[in-house]
Design a protein around this motif. Structure first.
Motif, PDB file in Angstrom:
ATOM      1  N   TYR A 147      -8.674  -7.936  10.514  1.00 10.12           N
ATOM      2  CA  TYR A 147      -8.076  -7.078  11.542  1.00 10.12           C
ATOM      3  C   TYR A 147      -7.248  -7.928  12.489  1.00 10.12           C
ATOM      4  N   ASN A 148      -5.967  -7.557  12.600  1.00 14.88           N
ATOM      5  CA  ASN A 148      -5.073  -8.313  13.468  1.00 14.88           C
ATOM      6  C   ASN A 148      -4.163  -7.334  14.204  1.00 14.88           C
ATOM      7  N   PRO A 149      -4.413  -7.096  15.502  1.00 15.26           N
ATOM      8  CA  PRO A 149      -3.625  -6.080  16.219  1.00 15.26           C
ATOM      9  C   PRO A 149      -2.133  -6.380  16.258  1.00 15.26           C
ATOM     10  N   THR A 150      -1.760  -7.666  16.214  1.00 12.79           N
ATOM     11  CA  THR A 150      -0.332  -8.014  16.271  1.00 12.79           C
ATOM     12  C   THR A 150       0.402  -7.444  15.060  1.00 12.79           C
ATOM     13  N   ILE A 151      -0.164  -7.669  13.878  1.00  7.55           N
ATOM     14  CA  ILE A 151       0.457  -7.157  12.650  1.00  7.55           C
ATOM     15  C   ILE A 151       0.518  -5.630  12.720  1.00  7.55           C
ATOM     16  N   ARG A 152      -0.562  -5.045  13.227  1.00  5.75           N
ATOM     17  CA  ARG A 152      -0.624  -3.582  13.329  1.00  5.75           C
ATOM     18  C   ARG A 152       0.442  -3.035  14.267  1.00  5.75           C
ATOM     19  N   PHE A 153       0.648  -3.758  15.361  1.00  9.69           N
ATOM     20  CA  PHE A 153       1.695  -3.326  16.288  1.00  9.69           C
ATOM     21  C   PHE A 153       3.066  -3.386  15.607  1.00  9.69           C
ATOM     22  N   TYR A 154       3.341  -4.497  14.912  1.00 11.61           N
ATOM     23  CA  TYR A 154       4.666  -4.610  14.284  1.00 11.61           C
ATOM     24  C   TYR A 154       4.873  -3.565  13.185  1.00 11.61           C
ATOM     25  N   THR A 155       3.805  -3.223  12.477  1.00  9.94           N
ATOM     26  CA  THR A 155       3.906  -2.142  11.490  1.00  9.94           C
ATOM     27  C   THR A 155       4.337  -0.853  12.188  1.00  9.94           C
ATOM     28  N   ALA A 156       3.675  -0.575  13.324  1.00 11.02           N
ATOM     29  CA  ALA A 156       4.006   0.638  14.082  1.00 11.02           C
ATOM     30  C   ALA A 156       5.449   0.582  14.575  1.00 11.02           C
ATOM     31  N   LEU A 157       5.876  -0.608  15.002  1.00 11.66           N
ATOM     32  CA  LEU A 157       7.248  -0.754  15.507  1.00 11.66           C
ATOM     33  C   LEU A 157       8.268  -0.459  14.404  1.00 11.66           C
ATOM     34  N   ILE A 158       7.988  -0.969  13.198  1.00 12.59           N
ATOM     35  CA  ILE A 158       8.912  -0.730  12.077  1.00 12.59           C
ATOM     36  C   ILE A 158       8.974   0.768  11.761  1.00 12.59           C
ATOM     37  N   VAL A 159       7.796   1.383  11.713  1.00 13.05           N
ATOM     38  CA  VAL A 159       7.772   2.827  11.419  1.00 13.05           C
ATOM     39  C   VAL A 159       8.516   3.605  12.516  1.00 13.05           C
ATOM     40  N   ALA A 160       8.311   3.188  13.778  1.00 12.78           N
ATOM     41  CA  ALA A 160       9.008   3.859  14.885  1.00 12.78           C
ATOM     42  C   ALA A 160      10.519   3.705  14.724  1.00 12.78           C
ATOM     43  N   ALA A 161      10.963   2.486  14.375  1.00 11.78           N
ATOM     44  CA  ALA A 161      12.401   2.239  14.203  1.00 11.78           C
ATOM     45  C   ALA A 161      12.955   3.118  13.085  1.00 11.78           C
ATOM     46  N   LEU A 162      12.214   3.223  11.977  1.00 19.99           N
ATOM     47  CA  LEU A 162      12.655   4.055  10.851  1.00 19.99           C
ATOM     48  C   LEU A 162      12.711   5.535  11.257  1.00 19.99           C
ATOM     49  N   THR A 163      11.714   5.949  12.060  1.00 18.73           N
ATOM     50  CA  THR A 163      11.687   7.343  12.514  1.00 18.73           C
ATOM     51  C   THR A 163      12.923   7.656  13.352  1.00 18.73           C
ATOM     52  N   ILE A 164      13.217   6.747  14.294  1.00 22.01           N
ATOM     53  CA  ILE A 164      14.382   6.960  15.162  1.00 22.01           C
ATOM     54  C   ILE A 164      15.654   7.008  14.316  1.00 22.01           C
ATOM     55  N   PHE A 165      15.721   6.099  13.335  1.00 22.69           N
ATOM     56  CA  PHE A 165      16.898   6.081  12.461  1.00 22.69           C
ATOM     57  C   PHE A 165      17.019   7.400  11.694  1.00 22.69           C
ATOM     58  N   ALA A 166      15.882   7.897  11.220  1.00 23.77           N
ATOM     59  CA  ALA A 166      15.888   9.169  10.480  1.00 23.77           C
ATOM     60  C   ALA A 166      16.374  10.308  11.373  1.00 23.77           C
ATOM     61  N   VAL A 167      15.883  10.343  12.614  1.00 20.77           N
ATOM     62  CA  VAL A 167      16.303  11.409  13.528  1.00 20.77           C
ATOM     63  C   VAL A 167      17.793  11.276  13.841  1.00 20.77           C
ATOM     64  N   TYR A 168      18.247  10.032  13.975  1.00 23.22           N
ATOM     65  CA  TYR A 168      19.676   9.803  14.216  1.00 23.22           C
ATOM     66  C   TYR A 168      20.503  10.376  13.054  1.00 23.22           C
ATOM     67  N   CYS A 169      20.055  10.125  11.828  1.00 21.58           N
ATOM     68  CA  CYS A 169      20.776  10.639  10.655  1.00 21.58           C
ATOM     69  C   CYS A 169      20.755  12.173  10.629  1.00 21.58           C
ATOM     70  N   ILE A 170      19.581  12.751  10.937  1.00 22.76           N
ATOM     71  CA  ILE A 170      19.467  14.212  10.949  1.00 22.76           C
ATOM     72  C   ILE A 170      20.426  14.795  11.981  1.00 22.76           C
TER      73      ILE A 170
END
Lengths: 301, 258
Positions: A147-170
């Motif tokens: 368990y490593n919260p840093t890696i978990r945070f960056y995973t969330a950050l990547i998913v957030a970035a992809l989500t924002i990109f998806a909404v931008y495309c929509i």
């Protein structure tokens, strides 16, 4: 004129995502990491609500059910031994499938009735889980060791970035245009050749997919929680508040909203305990009355 | 007199029949709004529909455009039976409409309003960019070339009406249903709108026009159907309609017509 505004939006988004990503390198500590994770989580969840509520104008108060199902499925598949990305995608699809089942009957309801119908779904889901799975969901020891919260945070950050990109495309697509038309006037939209029910279902599926992603990240980040926690109704109402604070139907709005929300909640929850819910109620009323376009609307005025 | 070719499209003297309504009935509860109306419309023809308030003109439009389903009767468009189809399917088939009380997408720019029509109507554009380019041309055509980036909610009534016509045209209709485009306009605006309708007519688009302004009906329609209390009471050239005894009775009452 429009192209320049688009470039500006992209720049703002990229800079803010990179900035958030750099913070843990300079400020260490679990507290900051926790806050940043919540920022990402709320960005994804509020954007998921924004797709349906902000762009398509359908007030969905069942987001907690989709968030919860995403968390439940992701955790289950992940703990069963599959790699986390597989579990995350599976979790999102479980939300999407639930959306199909619920959306086909409820999307025939209009406006307030849709809101009430979906709220009912969220409450049914909450009560069902409270009774069916009353215990606590612990992460097994095998998964705890790395368990490593840093890696978990960056995973969330990547998913957030992809989500924002998806909404931008929509936002800049034919699909986005159909959603906005439905929001403004359903009858005129159908006179324009838009199959309103079909596009509402597509929008709901998209929206719940991202809600499922957020739920999956919740299950990934937190070591142990009661099974019902991701089904709690706050996961339905928080994104509504966030989207309205920032600006509904915009790409940047929910980002600003999530930032304000995480900071305000931290301040109020520490100093006032449960009274913070009351504060947010007042904030919501003030925003709707005086800033119907959210904080982002101030600039446009 | 009437023949059907192999594609199922019926011809009358070589002119293509575009729309045909056969014995349409519609009631709301106990109120019979449309009582057995039949009508037909040839390609490139402009049909005016007039009648007193509450005679069923808008209901007839709602039946054709799919907002209401007739209790009985058929609507044939381009040789296909479109009775009971939904509004979006009917739009895709090639019938576009405007609304009596304008309904633009108020939170969208004028350009996006029209681009929506181009994106989802008949022969829709593949990309948003393509749709917007064609939308821009249509806005110039209706005289809103300089309003592209204005939100529809900020336009004047005449501009909104023009916008709605542009949005309807963007769906590439074979038939355009105009529901009281001229209502609420001042005389100067009526002239301006009239020029626009004539322009659309010269483009070869078939039109069905509901209108109260008699000047407009006389000006643009090739043929007029008069409806009263849900029944057709007159059909023929517009000049004859205003002379017809039954028509005057319907509008003024029997006593006044002496």
């Amino acid at each position: 004129m429009k192209a320049r505004r688009d470039i500006k939006t992209i720049l703002i988004l990229v800079i803010s995502i990179v900035f958030v990503g750099l913070i843990p390198l300079f400020i260490k500590g679990e507290y900051v990491l926790n806050m940043l994770f919540l920022l990402c989580l709320y960005t994804i969840l509020s954007h998921s609500w924004n797709i349906m509520g902000g762009y398509c104008g359908q007030i969905n108060l069942g987001q907690a059910a989709f968030f919860g199902i995403g968390a439940l499925t992701t955790r289950y598949i992940w703990v069963a031994g599959y790699p986390f990305p597989v579990a995350l995608i599976a979790g999102s699809f479980s939300s999407l499938i639930l959306a199909c089942l619920i959306g086909i009957p409820t999307l025939r309801l209009r406006a307030h009735y849709f809101a009430i119908g979906t709220l009912g779904v969220a409450m049914i889901a909450l009560i069902t889980i409270q009774n069916a799975l009353p215990g606590v969901d612990f992460l097994p020891a095998s998964l705890m060791s790395d368990y490593n919260p840093t890696i978990r945070f960056y995973t969330a950050l990547i998913v957030a970035a992809l989500t924002i990109f998806a909404v931008y495309c929509i936002n800049n697509s034919r699909l986005g245009l159909a959603m906005k038309c439905i929001r403004d006037d359903e009858e005129a939209a159908s006179a324009t050749g838009i199959n309103v029910v079909r596009y509402k279902i597509i929008t709901l599926m998209l929206s719940t997919f991202f809600a499922g992603l957020a739920g999956g990240l919740f299950a990934y980040y937190y070591v142990s929680y009661y099974y019902y926690v991701p089904f709690e109704l706050m996961w339905s109402f928080d994104p509504v508040l966030i989207v309205f604070i920032g600006g509904a139907g915009t790409v940047v709005g929910p980002l600003i909203g999530a930032l304000c929300y995480v900071i305000l909640k931290e301040i109020f929850a520490i100093s006032m305990g449960q009274v913070n819910v009351l504060i947010f109620g007042v904030v919501f009323i003030l925003i709707v009355l005086f800033l119907p376009k959210g904080l982002i609307g101030i600039k446009k005025r | 007199m009437c023949a059907t070719n192999e594609s199922g499209i019926s011809f009358v003297w070589g002119i293509m029949r575009l729309l045909e309504g056969e014995g349409l009935f519609k009631s709301f509860g106990g109120l019979q709004v449309i009582q057995g109306i039949s009508f037909s419309l040839d390609e490139r023809e402009t049909l005016g529909i007039i009648g007193p308030n509450g005679s069923g003109k808008t209901t007839l439009f709602n039946l054709i455009s799919g907002y209401l389903k007739p209790d009985s009767g058929n609507i044939i468009f381009s040789g296909k039976n479109i009775t009971g189809k939904g509004p979006s399917d009917i739009c895709k088939a090639g019938i576009a409409r405007t609304f009596q009380i304008v309904r633009p997408f108020v939170q969208l720019t004028a350009l996006d309003n029209v681009a929506a029509g181009r994106s989802y109507g008949r022969e829709p554009a593949k990309t948003l960019k393509e749709a917007q380019e064609e939308a821009s041309e249509l806005l110039r055509m209706v005289g809103l070339g300089n309003k592209e980036h204005i939100y529809a909610g900020d336009l004047t009534l005449l501009e909104r009406k023009k916008l709605e016509i542009a949005r309807a045209l963007a769906t590439r209709p074979k038939l355009l249903l105009l529901d009281e485009v001229f209502a609420g306009l001042n005389p100067v605006e009526v002239d301006e709108a009239l020029r626009l309708i004539s322009k659309i007519k010269s483009m070869g688009i078939t039109m069905m026009v509901v209108e109260h302004v008699i000047k407009v009906i006389l000006n643009i329609s090739d043929r007029v159907v008069v409806i009263s209390s849900g029944s057709k009471i007159f059909e023929g050239p517009p000049e004859d309609a205003i002379e017809d005894k039954k028509v005057c009775e319907a509008y003024l009452g029997e006593k006044y017509y002496a």
